[in-house]
Scaffold this motif. Sequence first.
Motif, PDB file in Angstrom:
ATOM      1  N   ALA A  99      -0.969 -15.433  21.254  1.00 17.70           N
ATOM      2  CA  ALA A  99      -1.953 -14.725  20.425  1.00 17.70           C
ATOM      3  C   ALA A  99      -3.149 -14.345  21.291  1.00 17.70           C
ATOM      4  CB  ALA A  99      -2.372 -15.604  19.253  1.00 17.70           C
ATOM      5  N   ARG A 100      -3.017 -13.256  22.017  1.00 20.69           N
ATOM      6  CA  ARG A 100      -4.025 -12.890  23.010  1.00 20.69           C
ATOM      7  C   ARG A 100      -5.301 -12.337  22.386  1.00 20.69           C
ATOM      8  NH1 ARG A 100      -3.304 -15.675  27.046  1.00 20.69           N
ATOM      9  NH2 ARG A 100      -4.597 -14.238  28.258  1.00 20.69           N
ATOM     10  N   CYS A 101      -5.157 -11.446  21.429  1.00 16.95           N
ATOM     11  CA  CYS A 101      -6.323 -10.833  20.787  1.00 16.95           C
ATOM     12  C   CYS A 101      -6.215 -11.039  19.280  1.00 16.95           C
ATOM     13  CB  CYS A 101      -6.394  -9.340  21.121  1.00 16.95           C
ATOM     14  SG  CYS A 101      -7.892  -8.522  20.502  1.00 16.95           S
ATOM     15  N   LEU A 102      -7.282 -11.522  18.679  1.00 10.69           N
ATOM     16  CA  LEU A 102      -7.319 -11.782  17.243  1.00 10.69           C
ATOM     17  C   LEU A 102      -8.425 -10.949  16.610  1.00 10.69           C
ATOM     18  CD1 LEU A 102      -7.196 -15.702  17.291  1.00 10.69           C
ATOM     19  CD2 LEU A 102      -5.257 -14.125  17.215  1.00 10.69           C
ATOM     20  N   MET A 103      -8.098 -10.282  15.512  1.00 10.94           N
ATOM     21  CA  MET A 103      -9.096  -9.519  14.775  1.00 10.94           C
ATOM     22  C   MET A 103      -9.016  -9.911  13.303  1.00 10.94           C
ATOM     23  SD  MET A 103      -9.040  -5.767  16.586  1.00 10.94           S
ATOM     24  CE  MET A 103      -9.501  -5.661  18.339  1.00 10.94           C
ATOM     25  N   HIS A 104     -10.124 -10.474  12.812  1.00  9.73           N
ATOM     26  CA  HIS A 104     -10.178 -10.940  11.427  1.00  9.73           C
ATOM     27  C   HIS A 104     -11.267 -10.190  10.687  1.00  9.73           C
ATOM     28  CE1 HIS A 104     -10.472 -13.262   7.842  1.00  9.73           C
ATOM     29  NE2 HIS A 104     -11.618 -13.818   8.169  1.00  9.73           N
ATOM     30  N   VAL A 105     -10.903  -9.528   9.580  1.00  4.34           N
ATOM     31  CA  VAL A 105     -11.871  -8.800   8.767  1.00  4.34           C
ATOM     32  C   VAL A 105     -11.595  -9.023   7.277  1.00  4.34           C
ATOM     33  CG1 VAL A 105     -12.303  -6.966  10.475  1.00  4.34           C
ATOM     34  CG2 VAL A 105     -10.464  -6.683   8.791  1.00  4.34           C
ATOM     35  N   HIS A 106     -12.607  -8.696   6.486  1.00  2.00           N
ATOM     36  CA  HIS A 106     -12.480  -8.682   5.036  1.00  2.00           C
ATOM     37  C   HIS A 106     -12.559  -7.230   4.570  1.00  2.00           C
ATOM     38  CE1 HIS A 106     -14.657 -12.889   5.085  1.00  2.00           C
ATOM     39  NE2 HIS A 106     -13.432 -12.933   5.617  1.00  2.00           N
ATOM     40  N   SER A 107     -11.836  -6.355   5.203  1.00  3.48           N
ATOM     41  CA  SER A 107     -11.873  -4.936   4.861  1.00  3.48           C
ATOM     42  C   SER A 107     -11.400  -4.737   3.422  1.00  3.48           C
ATOM     43  CB  SER A 107     -11.012  -4.134   5.834  1.00  3.48           C
ATOM     44  OG  SER A 107      -9.708  -4.657   5.899  1.00  3.48           O
ATOM     45  N   VAL A 108     -11.856  -3.672   2.796  1.00  3.76           N
ATOM     46  CA  VAL A 108     -11.688  -3.508   1.351  1.00  3.76           C
ATOM     47  C   VAL A 108     -10.227  -3.551   0.915  1.00  3.76           C
ATOM     48  CG1 VAL A 108     -11.992  -1.938  -0.600  1.00  3.76           C
ATOM     49  CG2 VAL A 108     -13.842  -2.257   1.052  1.00  3.76           C
ATOM     50  N   HIS A 109      -9.393  -2.701   1.489  1.00  2.40           N
ATOM     51  CA  HIS A 109      -8.022  -2.602   0.979  1.00  2.40           C
ATOM     52  C   HIS A 109      -7.164  -3.798   1.382  1.00  2.40           C
ATOM     53  CE1 HIS A 109      -9.572   1.556   0.819  1.00  2.40           C
ATOM     54  NE2 HIS A 109      -8.974   1.523  -0.345  1.00  2.40           N
ATOM     55  N   ALA A 110      -7.401  -4.340   2.571  1.00  2.00           N
ATOM     56  CA  ALA A 110      -6.680  -5.553   2.950  1.00  2.00           C
ATOM     57  C   ALA A 110      -7.047  -6.707   2.029  1.00  2.00           C
ATOM     58  CB  ALA A 110      -6.983  -5.911   4.399  1.00  2.00           C
ATOM     59  N   THR A 111      -8.314  -6.771   1.639  1.00  2.09           N
ATOM     60  CA  THR A 111      -8.752  -7.865   0.768  1.00  2.09           C
ATOM     61  C   THR A 111      -8.279  -7.667  -0.662  1.00  2.09           C
ATOM     62  OG1 THR A 111     -10.690  -8.140   2.199  1.00  2.09           O
ATOM     63  CG2 THR A 111     -10.747  -9.230   0.062  1.00  2.09           C
ATOM     64  N   VAL A 112      -8.215  -6.423  -1.117  1.00  4.61           N
ATOM     65  CA  VAL A 112      -7.608  -6.168  -2.433  1.00  4.61           C
ATOM     66  C   VAL A 112      -6.160  -6.646  -2.423  1.00  4.61           C
ATOM     67  CG1 VAL A 112      -6.840  -4.383  -4.035  1.00  4.61           C
ATOM     68  CG2 VAL A 112      -9.125  -4.251  -3.048  1.00  4.61           C
ATOM     69  N   LEU A 113      -5.433  -6.294  -1.369  1.00  2.00           N
ATOM     70  CA  LEU A 113      -4.045  -6.745  -1.245  1.00  2.00           C
ATOM     71  C   LEU A 113      -3.972  -8.268  -1.254  1.00  2.00           C
ATOM     72  CD1 LEU A 113      -1.042  -6.064  -0.713  1.00  2.00           C
ATOM     73  CD2 LEU A 113      -1.591  -6.107   1.739  1.00  2.00           C
ATOM     74  N   ARG A 191      -5.030   1.224   6.534  1.00  2.00           N
ATOM     75  CA  ARG A 191      -4.565   2.486   5.963  1.00  2.00           C
ATOM     76  C   ARG A 191      -3.311   2.263   5.098  1.00  2.00           C
ATOM     77  NH1 ARG A 191      -5.053   7.890   7.327  1.00  2.00           N
ATOM     78  NH2 ARG A 191      -7.186   7.276   7.859  1.00  2.00           N
ATOM     79  N   ALA A 192      -2.400   1.433   5.584  1.00  6.62           N
ATOM     80  CA  ALA A 192      -1.179   1.156   4.825  1.00  6.62           C
ATOM     81  C   ALA A 192      -1.494   0.428   3.522  1.00  6.62           C
ATOM     82  CB  ALA A 192      -0.211   0.336   5.678  1.00  6.62           C
ATOM     83  N   ALA A 193      -2.431  -0.525   3.586  1.00  2.00           N
ATOM     84  CA  ALA A 193      -2.819  -1.244   2.375  1.00  2.00           C
ATOM     85  C   ALA A 193      -3.449  -0.292   1.365  1.00  2.00           C
ATOM     86  CB  ALA A 193      -3.798  -2.369   2.721  1.00  2.00           C
ATOM     87  N   GLU A 194      -4.254   0.649   1.841  1.00  2.00           N
ATOM     88  CA  GLU A 194      -4.863   1.632   0.940  1.00  2.00           C
ATOM     89  C   GLU A 194      -3.793   2.499   0.267  1.00  2.00           C
ATOM     90  OE1 GLU A 194      -8.165   5.247   0.844  1.00  2.00           O
ATOM     91  OE2 GLU A 194      -7.646   4.304   2.757  1.00  2.00           O
ATOM     92  N   THR A 195      -2.833   2.957   1.051  1.00  2.00           N
ATOM     93  CA  THR A 195      -1.756   3.771   0.485  1.00  2.00           C
ATOM     94  C   THR A 195      -1.000   3.006  -0.591  1.00  2.00           C
ATOM     95  OG1 THR A 195      -1.491   5.016   2.534  1.00  2.00           O
ATOM     96  CG2 THR A 195       0.383   5.013   1.029  1.00  2.00           C
ATOM     97  N   TYR A 196      -0.684   1.751  -0.313  1.00  2.00           N
ATOM     98  CA  TYR A 196       0.058   0.921  -1.273  1.00  2.00           C
ATOM     99  C   TYR A 196      -0.736   0.720  -2.559  1.00  2.00           C
ATOM    100  CZ  TYR A 196       2.318  -3.269  -3.194  1.00  2.00           C
ATOM    101  OH  TYR A 196       2.936  -4.176  -4.020  1.00  2.00           O
ATOM    102  N   ILE A 197      -2.020   0.404  -2.419  1.00  2.00           N
ATOM    103  CA  ILE A 197      -2.850   0.160  -3.596  1.00  2.00           C
ATOM    104  C   ILE A 197      -2.993   1.432  -4.428  1.00  2.00           C
ATOM    105  CG2 ILE A 197      -5.214  -0.380  -4.325  1.00  2.00           C
ATOM    106  CD1 ILE A 197      -5.157  -2.276  -1.733  1.00  2.00           C
ATOM    107  N   ARG A 198      -3.187   2.558  -3.757  1.00  2.00           N
ATOM    108  CA  ARG A 198      -3.300   3.823  -4.487  1.00  2.00           C
ATOM    109  C   ARG A 198      -1.975   4.178  -5.165  1.00  2.00           C
ATOM    110  NH1 ARG A 198      -7.701   7.278  -3.395  1.00  2.00           N
ATOM    111  NH2 ARG A 198      -9.194   6.386  -1.907  1.00  2.00           N
ATOM    112  N   ALA A 199      -0.873   3.856  -4.530  1.00  2.00           N
ATOM    113  CA  ALA A 199       0.436   4.097  -5.147  1.00  2.00           C
ATOM    114  C   ALA A 199       0.603   3.237  -6.395  1.00  2.00           C
ATOM    115  CB  ALA A 199       1.549   3.825  -4.143  1.00  2.00           C
TER     116      ALA A 199
END
Length: 248
Positions: A99-113, A191-199
């Motif tokens: 696990a060389r690079c880790l990125m952790h966020v509470h971005s809107v669509h990921a958090t909705v998911l 972006r994928a999470a946003e597409t799924y939620i909008r679908a």
Amino acid sequence: MTLHANITNWAERVDLAAAFRWTVKLNLHEAVANHFSLATNPEGTRFLINPNGRHFARITASSLIEIDANDPSTMDRPDAPDPTAWGLHGSIHRALPHARCLMHVHSVHATVLASLADSSLPPIDQNSAMFFGRQVVDAHYGGMAFAEEAARCADLLRDPKITTLIMGNHGVLIIGQNVADAFNRLTYFERAAETYIRALQTGMPLRRISDEIAEKTARELEEYPEQDARHLGELKAILDAEGSDYAK
């Protein structure tokens, strides 16, 4: 460049600082929370991370701190990282050298998911297919990511094929081989999470890609030549043209 001759891993610092700045442009950040880290030794135990309380929009290459996941005195340092950053990122880097690079966020669509009863991301388009068989859902949120909670999260990521931890009731954590790899995956996941939620919001049936084609697509995207590096390179070029100080 000579100004920073005494600072190690300069190129990697510049890449990571650029990722912080572009995260702000995409509005994936949250207050002065969330953290990105990058391993600097083969064992993965030494890593760069953002300083405690610094807004992503003010991160520079030289402001990133380097810490040792095996050094218990880290939190006694005057520039100690955020306790949850030390817990989550330290636990993963300590346990998982891949696990060389880790990125952790509470971005809107990921958090909705992450807030749905079923937080998995199904393959309904090319972007979401990127994560087929490469994601794991943590359905047992246990509070802030201090030592015990962080170690439990790290255990979910032991399979090197897993690049994405959907943290139920929390957010998302992405693993990459370098900054470009992780940031490219982070932006595509949002972006994928946003597409799924909008679908889902249409109330219409979803056209799910078959497992066979989803796996084929995921492999093809992984093997697509230099897409992640070119992506980050273009973002850095835009920041440079704007006169950003991220590389200082």
